[in-house]
Every structure is written in C-alpha cells, then in structure tokens.
Design a protein around this motif. Structure first.
Motif, short mmCIF file in Angstrom:
data_model
loop_
_atom_site.label_atom_id
_atom_site.label_comp_id
_atom_site.label_asym_id
_atom_site.label_seq_id
_atom_site.Cartn_x
_atom_site.Cartn_y
_atom_site.Cartn_z
N ALA A 127 -2.39 23.57 -8.06
CA ALA A 127 -2.35 22.94 -9.38
C ALA A 127 -1.26 21.88 -9.45
O ALA A 127 -1.46 20.80 -10.02
N ARG A 128 -0.10 22.15 -8.85
CA ARG A 128 0.97 21.16 -8.83
C ARG A 128 0.58 19.96 -7.97
O ARG A 128 0.89 18.82 -8.31
N THR A 129 -0.06 20.23 -6.84
CA THR A 129 -0.49 19.13 -5.97
C THR A 129 -1.44 18.19 -6.71
O THR A 129 -1.27 16.97 -6.71
N VAL A 130 -2.46 18.78 -7.35
CA VAL A 130 -3.43 17.96 -8.09
C VAL A 130 -2.75 17.20 -9.22
O VAL A 130 -2.99 16.00 -9.42
N GLY A 131 -1.87 17.89 -9.96
CA GLY A 131 -1.19 17.26 -11.08
C GLY A 131 -0.30 16.11 -10.64
O GLY A 131 -0.30 15.03 -11.27
N LYS A 132 0.46 16.30 -9.56
CA LYS A 132 1.38 15.26 -9.10
C LYS A 132 0.62 14.05 -8.56
O LYS A 132 1.00 12.90 -8.81
N VAL A 133 -0.45 14.30 -7.80
CA VAL A 133 -1.24 13.19 -7.26
C VAL A 133 -1.88 12.39 -8.39
O VAL A 133 -1.90 11.15 -8.36
N LYS A 134 -2.39 13.07 -9.41
CA LYS A 134 -2.95 12.37 -10.58
C LYS A 134 -1.90 11.48 -11.24
O LYS A 134 -2.17 10.33 -11.60
N GLU A 135 -0.71 12.02 -11.38
CA GLU A 135 0.38 11.27 -12.02
C GLU A 135 0.73 10.01 -11.22
O GLU A 135 0.88 8.91 -11.78
N ILE A 136 0.82 10.15 -9.89
CA ILE A 136 1.16 9.00 -9.04
C ILE A 136 0.05 7.97 -9.06
O ILE A 136 0.29 6.76 -9.19
N ARG A 137 -1.20 8.44 -8.95
CA ARG A 137 -2.34 7.51 -9.00
C ARG A 137 -2.33 6.70 -10.29
O ARG A 137 -2.53 5.48 -10.28
N ASN A 154 -1.37 -2.01 -11.27
CA ASN A 154 -2.27 -2.75 -10.38
C ASN A 154 -1.82 -2.71 -8.92
O ASN A 154 -1.86 -3.72 -8.21
N GLU A 155 -1.38 -1.55 -8.48
CA GLU A 155 -0.93 -1.37 -7.10
C GLU A 155 -1.91 -0.48 -6.34
O GLU A 155 -2.74 0.22 -6.93
N ASN A 156 -1.78 -0.48 -5.01
CA ASN A 156 -2.77 0.15 -4.15
C ASN A 156 -2.28 1.51 -3.65
O ASN A 156 -1.13 1.63 -3.19
N VAL A 157 -3.15 2.50 -3.68
CA VAL A 157 -2.75 3.83 -3.24
C VAL A 157 -3.93 4.53 -2.57
O VAL A 157 -5.09 4.38 -2.99
N LEU A 158 -3.65 5.27 -1.49
CA LEU A 158 -4.63 6.11 -0.81
C LEU A 158 -4.05 7.52 -0.66
O LEU A 158 -2.86 7.68 -0.37
N PHE A 159 -4.89 8.53 -0.82
CA PHE A 159 -4.49 9.93 -0.62
C PHE A 159 -5.22 10.44 0.61
O PHE A 159 -6.44 10.59 0.62
N LEU A 216 0.85 -1.19 0.00
CA LEU A 216 0.00 0.00 0.00
C LEU A 216 0.88 1.24 0.00
O LEU A 216 1.83 1.33 0.78
N THR A 217 0.57 2.18 -0.85
CA THR A 217 1.25 3.47 -0.86
C THR A 217 0.30 4.54 -0.36
O THR A 217 -0.85 4.64 -0.82
N ILE A 218 0.77 5.34 0.60
CA ILE A 218 -0.02 6.46 1.13
C ILE A 218 0.57 7.77 0.62
O ILE A 218 1.75 8.07 0.86
N ILE A 219 -0.24 8.52 -0.11
CA ILE A 219 0.09 9.91 -0.44
C ILE A 219 -0.58 10.75 0.64
O ILE A 219 -1.72 10.49 1.01
N HIS A 220 0.12 11.76 1.14
CA HIS A 220 -0.51 12.54 2.21
C HIS A 220 -0.05 14.00 2.18
O HIS A 220 1.06 14.32 1.75
N ASN A 221 -0.94 14.87 2.65
CA ASN A 221 -0.57 16.26 2.92
C ASN A 221 -1.36 16.75 4.12
O ASN A 221 -2.26 16.07 4.61
N ASN A 222 -1.01 17.92 4.59
CA ASN A 222 -1.64 18.46 5.80
C ASN A 222 -1.44 19.97 5.84
O ASN A 222 -0.52 20.50 5.19
N ASP A 223 -2.30 20.65 6.57
CA ASP A 223 -2.14 22.10 6.82
C ASP A 223 -1.95 22.89 5.52
O ASP A 223 -1.05 23.71 5.41
N PHE A 224 -2.84 22.66 4.56
CA PHE A 224 -2.77 23.38 3.28
C PHE A 224 -3.07 24.87 3.49
O PHE A 224 -2.52 25.73 2.81
N HIS A 225 -3.94 25.18 4.42
CA HIS A 225 -4.24 26.56 4.83
C HIS A 225 -4.55 27.48 3.64
O HIS A 225 -4.11 28.63 3.61
#
Length: 604
Positions: free
Chosen positions: A72-82, A89-94, A34-43
């Motif tokens: 925009a970079r956050t959305v773009g990078k997360v899309k790319e990783i997903r 066929n690997e597992n990922v959660l954001f 399992l791969t976890i993408i994460h962020n916090n305190d975007f404010h």
C-alpha cells in the motif's frame, strides 16, 4: 525614417528574434530529463515489515511505528511521485527488476492470482523476469501473464521459450518507449543460473546476458537509427551488473535485482541495511577504436528487496544520449508514508481471509529469530530449522524407520542437516508463532529426505557453500561444525574457502575422514541440484516430509523457543591487510620519532 529603412530594420529584428528563438529552442531540446522509479525482489511482501528485523507485521501495522514498507505504501508513494512529475510536465518511468513471485504465505497459498492483483495496482511501465517467476514452472508464469492481460510489458533478451509455449510470443527481448517524443530502449535480462535455482523445465533455455544484450542493442540500432538511450533492466545481481556495465558500454543505466543489494551514498543509514556500494554505482567508459568511441557513463542501481525501499534516479541526457547530470537515492517506505487507500482495502480483505485459516498460535519465541544473515554466517533461524530436521529424523532412527549407519573407526555419528540460506525467507519475530508465519519463513514447500555421503562428498558440498558465501546457496547446518577462511572487507565478506569440517561421533567432535560415510537431511531442492550443488540423487531417499511441517512439529513440542548461536559455522579472518596497515603506521611513527630526536640533538 524612410519606409525602406523601416522595412530593413524590421527584417533585421525578425532575424535576431529568430536566432534568439533557435538558441532558446536548442537549449531546451538539447537536454532530456528522465526520472526512473524502480524496485526489485518484492517477493510477495505485501504486508509491512518490522524495520529492525524484516519480519512481517501481521496486525496493527498502521499503529506500530516499527512497521515499514508494504504494497500500500509502495503504490501510494509511486502515485504521489507520478502526479508531481505530471504536474511539472516531466518524464517518469516505473521499472521492476523481477522476483514478484515467492517469499511469503501470500504466494504460497494464493499463487499468481494475488501477485497479479497487486502488480496491477503498482502500475509498472516495464518489468523483467526474476528466477522465482519460474518456481512453479512456466505454467504459473503463463497464468500471471494472462491475468495481466497485456497491461504490463515484460522484457527479457536472454531467455528463449520453446515455440510450444505461449510465452514465446508474449515475453519480448526489449521495448522502445516514446517518452515525450524521445525514444528510450529498455532491455531485459535474467541470470542463467535460473536453470539451477528454480524450475524452468526443459522448454526454457538461458543464454549469457552480455552476448544477448549486445545482440539486442545492435538489432535496435538497425531498426531505430536515432536511438541512443539504452536502459538495462536485469535480474542477475549487483556483481554481475558491474561486469555487464563494463562489457556493454552502450547501456546508460542498469536497473538491477536478484542480489538484494542495498546501495546508498549518504552517511546516515535510514534502517538496518548496510550499503554494498554507492547509489548510483558509476562505471566510467574510456573506449576508442577505429570504429567506436565511448566516453560515457553507465549508472547501476538497485533498491534492496521486499518492498522496503523504492529507488529514485533523476537523469539528464544530452543530444548524444549521454548522461550529463544525475541525482537520486533509495527511499525507505517509512511508517509516516501514507498507504494507497484502495490497495490497503484489498490488502486487509485478503489478510483477514488468510488469518482465519492459518493464525492458530502453537508456540512462542522468547526473542526474534533473524533471517537477514542466513546467507552469510551462522544464523539462529538456520540453527532452529536444521535442528528440527535432525530431531525428527533422529526420532525416526530410534523407531527404526531410518537405518543408522555405524562407522568402523568412529562409531555412530550424529545425523546432519543442511539447508540453503536462500530457502529461509523471513524472520520470526518475538512473540506468538502461527503456521502462517512459518509459511513465510519456509514458503517453498520442499520435501525432506536422507542423503548418504562419504566424507569426501560432504567436503565438496561444504566447499560449494564457501563459494556461495553471501548468496542463497550458502548453507546453514546442524550436526556438523564448519570452519571457513576469509579475508576482511570494509563492506561484505564475499569470498571464503573451506578449512575444516567436524562431525559429532561417539560423543565428541572429530574432523571428518573422507572415507567414512555420513547421513545428511536435505531438501529435494538441493538433492535435485538446486543452487548448482552436485548431489548423487541415487543416494538420497525422499521421505516426503514437508520442511515447514517438521519445523512446526518441533516448535509445538518445545512450546517456547530461544535463539541460539553455538559457533557451528566459524570464520577465520585473514587480517593481512590490517597487519600491513599497522606495520606501515609503526614504521611511520618510528620515522617521526627519529626526526624529532635528530632535531632535538642538533639544538644541544
């Protein structure tokens, strides 16, 4: 070969193939990745920011290589990783660890509507609540939840909403997600200090995180007997997460927020942030009782703040739900990471609308005013803000709109001003200053008033500031000199004590007398007990002056402003550890010289 022999051989071959298939199947299914993408305190930091001081890039961010981060970079990078993981066929959660609300002009002017628009584009799988989600009461949080329209699970196990609030039915304690036919529990939690640092109202109650998490794990185990992977998604801060990891060994991973902690294990730091600890921070358990045994590991991660980084944690679990392998690091959203086109279009549309209304230039900064250190030491931006408060109220005194107190022994003392470092959200970059920039610096729209305190009460307030060193409650000051004592640290100085306080009375700096009376400009946030300060509200008069309006007026008069540090906050560092190391080194050196002398003497 006879037919019977052929049949026996075929059965043996089938059995061998079946055994081999079972072995192969077991080897495949015994590990869950399992791969976890994460962020916090975007404010609400939707625009990119300057890498060297975290000031917002209001224009030309696509051409300026110093501009990093942004939605925009956050959305773009997360899309790319997903997409990469889906293809393999690997597992990922954001996962998001809270505090999407508050921090820039975007939230101050557009509230939960703009937050919902951009969170929709980020497509978190699960989110927990941060303390700033309550800044405008549960009503604004409810608007955000309604705008998300059930697309985002929000979990928090230690917040109890009154049944009269709709949030009572919507915010879950936890969620169990099916990830490739494996159950993964995600349990949310939030610092109980939210009661003091935000505005949750009387209909929202907070419980201790550890007890609430433990209870929720037992509830989930009863409902899901085969569940053995637990992820904590919390907004209580790095230090508290380490305590939670120790007390709740069933948690495999803690994805944290609140303290804006940059965790990193590499040698070369990608930007200006210095690590508070390794990524991931590892807590090893060795627990054995008559009814329970745990020799597992809890991993703790956090990814700084403001959308500057995302964290990537790759995990491998065995059948027992224990982590057997892990890799990962926070990734800087650098200038060369392409932004998502749809998100960039929406961002520019909103930005143009705000720029038309709020981009009048009325001052110039000769150098950058840095916000990054305002929670830990004297910062030029804190000096500018508190000096503007003192200047305005001093002028009111001259016009006899504010009564000036005269001391019997010290004569007239200069007005003082205090502001909590957590109230100061972004830097002012070198160059033109607009009102929109000031909204991002002071986004909370706090009122200013005048507090009358004894020297003893002032001492207690500044003592509380010492206790909140490296946190949002650490105070920036004007009209007062403060000396703290602290011990040196390889990473961050976290514990301090108050040593001395001086006031400017009759033209000179003098240690305060605890019996004397002083006048201090503070915000309604502090006056009402924000950041857990104890203020006698009866001695505070609200002048209903908005903090950033006073700052704006001050800058308009000055026209050009220059960062100033004048040692109004000082630290005396106790170097006992260093002295001990030096002493040990000298003793060692003396010992070596004595040995060499002895060897030389023996050959004479």
């Amino acid at each position: 070969m006879s037919l019977k022999s052929s049949y026996s051989f075929l059965l043996l071959l089938i059995r061998l193939l079946a055994i081999q298939w079972l072995i192969m199947f077991k080897s495949v299914t015994s590990e869950f990745r399992l791969t976890i993408i994460h962020n916090n305190d975007f404010h609400a930091n939707y625009l990119p920011m300057k890498a060297n001081n975290n000031a917002e890039c209001f224009e030309n961010w696509d051409k300026n290589k110093d501009c990093v981060g942004g939605v925009a970079r956050t959305v773009g990078k997360v899309k790319e990783i997903r997409q990469k993981f889906i293809n393999n066929n690997e597992n990922v959660l954001f996962l998001n660890a809270g505090d999407h609300f508050q921090g820039t002009s975007w939230y101050t002017l557009l509230k939960s509507k703009v937050v919902a628009d951009f969170v929709h584009l980020m497509k978190h799988d699960v989110m927990t609540l941060g303390n700033h989600e309550f800044d405008d009461g549960p009503e604004e949080l409810q608007k955000f939840v309604n705008l998300m329209n059930g697309t985002l699970p929000i979990v928090c196990c230690n917040v109890d909403f009154d049944k009269s609030l709709e949030l009572h039915k919507i915010i879950q304690k936890s969620i169990v997600m099916k990830v490739n036919n494996v159950d993964v529990a995600i349990i949310g939690y939030l610092t109980p200090h939210t009661e003091f640092v935000s505005s949750p109202g009387k209909l929202v109650k907070f419980r201790d995180e550890i007890q609430a998490i433990q209870e929720e794990i037992q509830t989930l185990k009863a409902k899901h007997p085969h569940l053995n992977i637990f992820i904590g998604l919390g907004h209580s801060g790095y230090d508290r997460d380490i305590e939670i990891a120790e007390k709740v060994p069933d948690l495999d991973v803690i994805v944290g927020g609140h303290s804006h902690s940059y965790l990193y294990s590499g040698k070369n730091f990608p930007s200006i942030e210095k690590p508070e600890g390794p990524y991931p921070t590892i807590f090893e358990h060795a627990i054995k009782t008559s009814s329970y045994e745990n020799n597992g590991t809890t991993l703790i991660v956090q990814a700084f703040a403001y959308g500057k980084y995302i964290g990537i944690l790759n995990l491998t679990f065995n059948d027992a739900g224990q982590i057997v392998k892990y890799t990962g690091e926070p990734i800087l959203m650098s200038h060369n990471i392409p932004g998502d086109v749809e998100t960039e279009t929406i961002l520019r549309k909103f930005n143009d609308q705000l720029s038309i209304k709020y981009n009048e230039t009325f001052g110039m900064a000769t150098e950058a005013f840095i916000q990054n250190t305002c929670r830990s030491k004297e910062c030029s931006l804190g000096n500018l803000i508190t000096d503007s408060f003192v200047n305005h109220f001093s002028n009111l005194q001259k016009k006899e709109k504010v009564r000036q107190i005269r001391q019997s022994n010290n004569g007239a003392c200069k007005l003082m001003a205090l502001i909590n470092g957590g109230n100061i959200r972004t830097s002012i970059d070198k160059g033109p200053i607009t009102y929109r920039k000031l909204i991002s610096v002071l986004p909370f729209t706090n009122n200013l008033g005048l507090l009358t305190v004894t020297g003893s009460e002032l001492w207690d307030i500044l003592k509380k500031s010492a206790n909140q060193h490296d946190r949002g409650g650490f105070l920036q000051v004007s009209g007062v000199r403060v000396t703290f004592g602290t011990t040196s640290s390889k990473t961050v100085i976290k514990k301090s004590k108050l040593i001395n306080v001086e006031a400017f009375c009759d033209g000179k700096w003098t240690p305060i007398s605890k019996e004397n009376t002083f006048q201090v400009v503070i915000t309604n946030f502090l006056a009402n007990g924000g950041d857990n300060y104890t203020i006698n509200i009866k001695n505070w008069q609200d002048y209903q002056l908005v903090d950033r309006d006073i700052l704006s007026e001050y800058i308009r008069k000055q026209q050009k402003i220059t960062p100033i540090l004048d040692n109004r906050i000082q630290f005396i560092v106790d170097n006992q550890n260093n002295s001990s190391q030096t002493l040990n080194y000298n003793l060692f050196l003396t010992f070596v010289i004595a040995i060499l002398f002895f060897i030389k003497s023996s050959h004479i």
